[in-house]
Design an enzyme around this catalytic site. Sequence first.
Site: not given
Length: 435
Positions: A24-25
Amino acid sequence: MDKLMWVLGVLIFVVGLLFSIAWHELGHLSTAKLFGIRVPQYMVGFGRTVWSTRRGETEYGLKAIPFGGYIRMIGMFPPGADGRITKRSSSPWRSMIEDARAASYEELQPGDETRLFYTRKPWKRVIVMFAGPGMNLVLAIGLFLTLFMGIGVTRSTPTIQSVSECVVPVSAQTDTCQPGAEKSPANAAGLRAGDTVLAFDGVKIHDYDQLQALIRDSAGKHVDVEVRHRDGSTQTLAADIKTNTLAALDGDGYPIKGRTVTAGFLGITPATGVHHMSVGESADEMAKMAEHGVESLAQLPGKIPGLWHAVVDGAPREQDSPVGMVGAARLGGDVFAMDLPATQQLAFFVQMLAYMNFMLFLFNMLPLLPLDGGHIAGALWESVRRTAAKVLRRPDPGPFDVARLMPLAYVVAGIFVCFTGLVMAADIVNPVRIN
């Protein structure tokens, strides 16, 4: 040995969770760097830093609590109306705004004036903020396709696993035949375990769902049932379908708790097999799961009383009760400790990780700060304002100051923390168990 396998299952889930967070990051990080935004930190987890290293201008690290992550971008919020980054106020709400604004400039360095997040065009900011949950969506789709097309899913088949000896209503809550109970239609017709139903009342059978629907719609009818025996021979048997009280089914064929219907009864239990879906079937299944995910998200507030009673009063957890990271890890451990084929254990983990990533996508897209969707909504609103000003030949209103919404963001974050704490408490003291 069971305890060791349980711990192994928990650890595998935690690794999958950490990968999902990092993935996600990575979406935020890669797009931010693509658009020239300086990113001083990329962290997986919260709390104390366990490990970190610096590559170029970014510090990459792992923190102690593996239930989230973040990247730090310079200039998330524009300066105040007076052009200053900070100014103090006696108002607590105003202080929240000013503190948030100051935090986004903490690591400002010479030359960063052209590398601030808020200076990028709205469409670029939308891409940066969508990239995080978008990566979760991509991962969820990939995992679902791996499950549906590669590993396969367990499905009921038209092959008979067992035949009921007699007619027993679902309200009896037992499979034991009472004295004088009439034979089940399948038993009376001569159906046996291992037979595969090829046709029912003249209709060719493709799957068990189709067969089940035909049986339920045939109450009181005399039907022909064509079967293939274990030895490969075929035979047509006659069955008188009885009317019985059965569990009501939802649109996906699952029993609805506490609801019954009067329907046709044959008296067979289907065998299960592994089915590898086509691309079209996989797409249909993912569409159903997406619809279910949206409904589940909308129903979360209504689940709070049940969670509260589960924690305070020890009330039983419903099977559709919200489960947090702790509960999901426990379920992973439970599955690994079960005496199941490795393929079934793998299928469970892949499905759980895929659904978790899909729910992360949906949750982060809510148009509320501090979620990604809140920043996306702010960027879109700025685009609307600036476009309208340009069309109407009015002065450019400038960047939309998302920092002004920080008091609301603190309220949303507080509600989320309380809900997360309630779910975690329920997962610890009264966890959901696999039937």
